[in-house]
Design a protein around this motif. Structure first.
Motif, PDB file in Angstrom:
ATOM      1  N   THR A  51       0.816  -1.198   0.000  1.00 41.54           N
ATOM      2  CA  THR A  51       0.000   0.000   0.000  1.00 41.54           C
ATOM      3  C   THR A  51       0.861   1.264   0.000  1.00 41.54           C
ATOM      4  O   THR A  51       2.078   1.201   0.006  1.00 41.54           O
ATOM      5  N   TRP A  52       0.197   2.389  -0.006  1.00 40.10           N
ATOM      6  CA  TRP A  52       0.904   3.661  -0.121  1.00 40.10           C
ATOM      7  C   TRP A  52       1.911   3.850   1.002  1.00 40.10           C
ATOM      8  O   TRP A  52       2.973   4.392   0.817  1.00 40.10           O
ATOM      9  N   THR A  53       1.579   3.440   2.161  1.00 40.22           N
ATOM     10  CA  THR A  53       2.581   3.386   3.222  1.00 40.22           C
ATOM     11  C   THR A  53       3.026   1.936   3.305  1.00 40.22           C
ATOM     12  O   THR A  53       2.232   1.027   3.189  1.00 40.22           O
ATOM     13  N   THR A  54       4.276   1.642   3.486  1.00 39.53           N
ATOM     14  CA  THR A  54       4.775   0.267   3.404  1.00 39.53           C
ATOM     15  C   THR A  54       4.390  -0.573   4.598  1.00 39.53           C
ATOM     16  O   THR A  54       4.855  -1.684   4.770  1.00 39.53           O
ATOM     17  N   SER A  55       3.493  -0.070   5.393  1.00 40.69           N
ATOM     18  CA  SER A  55       3.115  -0.844   6.561  1.00 40.69           C
ATOM     19  C   SER A  55       2.183  -2.001   6.236  1.00 40.69           C
ATOM     20  O   SER A  55       2.032  -2.921   7.027  1.00 40.69           O
ATOM     21  N   SER A  56       1.593  -1.975   5.085  1.00 40.50           N
ATOM     22  CA  SER A  56       0.662  -3.042   4.707  1.00 40.50           C
ATOM     23  C   SER A  56       1.134  -3.736   3.441  1.00 40.50           C
ATOM     24  O   SER A  56       1.269  -3.101   2.408  1.00 40.50           O
ATOM     25  N   GLN A  57       1.369  -5.025   3.558  1.00 38.36           N
ATOM     26  CA  GLN A  57       1.776  -5.841   2.428  1.00 38.36           C
ATOM     27  C   GLN A  57       0.849  -7.039   2.344  1.00 38.36           C
ATOM     28  O   GLN A  57       0.396  -7.558   3.358  1.00 38.36           O
ATOM     29  N   TYR A  58       0.587  -7.471   1.157  1.00 37.86           N
ATOM     30  CA  TYR A  58      -0.305  -8.590   0.924  1.00 37.86           C
ATOM     31  C   TYR A  58       0.382  -9.571  -0.015  1.00 37.86           C
ATOM     32  O   TYR A  58       1.036  -9.175  -0.968  1.00 37.86           O
ATOM     33  N   TYR A  59       0.195 -10.851   0.277  1.00 38.80           N
ATOM     34  CA  TYR A  59       0.866 -11.897  -0.500  1.00 38.80           C
ATOM     35  C   TYR A  59      -0.100 -13.018  -0.846  1.00 38.80           C
ATOM     36  O   TYR A  59      -0.972 -13.376  -0.054  1.00 38.80           O
ATOM     37  N   ALA A  60       0.110 -13.581  -2.012  1.00 39.32           N
ATOM     38  CA  ALA A  60      -0.548 -14.837  -2.332  1.00 39.32           C
ATOM     39  C   ALA A  60       0.043 -15.915  -1.430  1.00 39.32           C
ATOM     40  O   ALA A  60       1.172 -15.798  -0.947  1.00 39.32           O
ATOM     41  N   ASP A  61      -0.719 -16.960  -1.215  1.00 44.96           N
ATOM     42  CA  ASP A  61      -0.259 -18.014  -0.310  1.00 44.96           C
ATOM     43  C   ASP A  61       1.088 -18.589  -0.762  1.00 44.96           C
ATOM     44  O   ASP A  61       1.956 -18.866   0.065  1.00 44.96           O
ATOM     45  N   PHE A  62       1.284 -18.752  -2.048  1.00 43.23           N
ATOM     46  CA  PHE A  62       2.525 -19.360  -2.529  1.00 43.23           C
ATOM     47  C   PHE A  62       3.727 -18.437  -2.311  1.00 43.23           C
ATOM     48  O   PHE A  62       4.875 -18.877  -2.338  1.00 43.23           O
ATOM     49  N   ALA A  63       3.460 -17.153  -2.111  1.00 42.51           N
ATOM     50  CA  ALA A  63       4.543 -16.184  -1.959  1.00 42.51           C
ATOM     51  C   ALA A  63       4.922 -15.941  -0.490  1.00 42.51           C
ATOM     52  O   ALA A  63       6.023 -15.449  -0.213  1.00 42.51           O
ATOM     53  N   LYS A  64       4.036 -16.273   0.403  1.00 37.95           N
ATOM     54  CA  LYS A  64       4.288 -16.005   1.825  1.00 37.95           C
ATOM     55  C   LYS A  64       5.520 -16.756   2.311  1.00 37.95           C
ATOM     56  O   LYS A  64       5.677 -17.941   2.073  1.00 37.95           O
ATOM     57  N   GLY A  65       6.392 -16.019   2.969  1.00 34.13           N
ATOM     58  CA  GLY A  65       7.605 -16.614   3.505  1.00 34.13           C
ATOM     59  C   GLY A  65       8.762 -16.700   2.534  1.00 34.13           C
ATOM     60  O   GLY A  65       9.896 -16.954   2.942  1.00 34.13           O
ATOM     61  N   ARG A  66       8.497 -16.516   1.250  1.00 31.04           N
ATOM     62  CA  ARG A  66       9.572 -16.590   0.255  1.00 31.04           C
ATOM     63  C   ARG A  66       9.777 -15.279  -0.488  1.00 31.04           C
ATOM     64  O   ARG A  66      10.888 -14.953  -0.874  1.00 31.04           O
ATOM     65  N   PHE A  67       8.703 -14.553  -0.721  1.00 35.71           N
ATOM     66  CA  PHE A  67       8.769 -13.314  -1.497  1.00 35.71           C
ATOM     67  C   PHE A  67       8.548 -12.120  -0.576  1.00 35.71           C
ATOM     68  O   PHE A  67       7.784 -12.202   0.393  1.00 35.71           O
ATOM     69  N   ILE A  69       7.729  -7.906  -0.999  1.00 34.83           N
ATOM     70  CA  ILE A  69       7.503  -6.723  -1.831  1.00 34.83           C
ATOM     71  C   ILE A  69       7.883  -5.492  -1.021  1.00 34.83           C
ATOM     72  O   ILE A  69       7.649  -5.424   0.187  1.00 34.83           O
ATOM     73  N   SER A  70       8.481  -4.539  -1.705  1.00 40.22           N
ATOM     74  CA  SER A  70       8.850  -3.295  -1.041  1.00 40.22           C
ATOM     75  C   SER A  70       8.780  -2.160  -2.055  1.00 40.22           C
ATOM     76  O   SER A  70       8.732  -2.396  -3.261  1.00 40.22           O
ATOM     77  N   ARG A  71       8.771  -0.966  -1.543  1.00 43.37           N
ATOM     78  CA  ARG A  71       8.709   0.194  -2.423  1.00 43.37           C
ATOM     79  C   ARG A  71       9.647   1.270  -1.909  1.00 43.37           C
ATOM     80  O   ARG A  71       9.872   1.389  -0.702  1.00 43.37           O
ATOM     81  N   ASP A  72      10.207   2.015  -2.839  1.00 41.21           N
ATOM     82  CA  ASP A  72      11.059   3.155  -2.516  1.00 41.21           C
ATOM     83  C   ASP A  72      10.435   4.347  -3.213  1.00 41.21           C
ATOM     84  O   ASP A  72      10.644   4.550  -4.422  1.00 41.21           O
ATOM     85  N   ASN A  73       9.667   5.114  -2.456  1.00 45.49           N
ATOM     86  CA  ASN A  73       8.976   6.246  -3.077  1.00 45.49           C
ATOM     87  C   ASN A  73       9.946   7.285  -3.628  1.00 45.49           C
ATOM     88  O   ASN A  73       9.669   7.940  -4.622  1.00 45.49           O
ATOM     89  N   ALA A  74      11.099   7.418  -2.991  1.00 43.61           N
ATOM     90  CA  ALA A  74      12.088   8.390  -3.464  1.00 43.61           C
ATOM     91  C   ALA A  74      12.630   8.017  -4.833  1.00 43.61           C
ATOM     92  O   ALA A  74      12.962   8.887  -5.645  1.00 43.61           O
TER      93      ALA A  74
END
Length: 118
Positions: A51-67, A69-74
């Motif tokens: 989400t717009w603030t990196t405090s909320s991330q969502y993953y598909a079940d197959f991605a949890k624990g392995r993938f 996601i992050s963002r660098d707004n700068a």
């Protein structure tokens, strides 16, 4: 708005890859950023979102624990760190910028290929 994904390649099972998606034309802080993937002969599927603030991330079940996601707004860039890759992770990975909840459009990158050999 343009999305340029990169970082795909050929790796062996168990290896890692980090995908990048550079957004131009508008700050990514305006968008929900996500990764999707599509394997040959299969439908496109959701991988992860941040989400717009990196405090909320969502993953598909197959991605949890392995993938991760992050963002660098700068840098106007979103990343997908993929660890412990499996042959079934092989796909074209697409970056998505969804601004519809803020009155903007939904945008897709061109995709980057990930191949995982067993």
């Amino acid at each position: 708005v343009q999305l340029q994904a990169s970082g795909g390649g050929l790796v062996q099972a168990g290896d890692s890859l980090k995908l990048s998606c550079v957004v131009s034309g508008r700050p990514i802080s305006s968008y929900l950023m996500a990764w999707f993937r599509q394997a040959p002969g299969k439908e496109q599927e959701f991988v992860a979102a941040v989400t717009w603030t990196t405090s909320s991330q969502y993953y598909a079940d197959f991605a949890k624990g392995r993938f991760t996601i992050s963002r660098d707004n700068a840098k106007n860039t979103v990343y997908l760190q993929m660890n412990s890759l499996k042959p079934e992770d092989a796909a074209v990975y697409y970056c998505n910028a969804d601004g519809r909840s803020r009155g903007y459009n939904n945008y897709w990158g061109q995709g980057t290929h990930v191949t995982v050999s067993s």
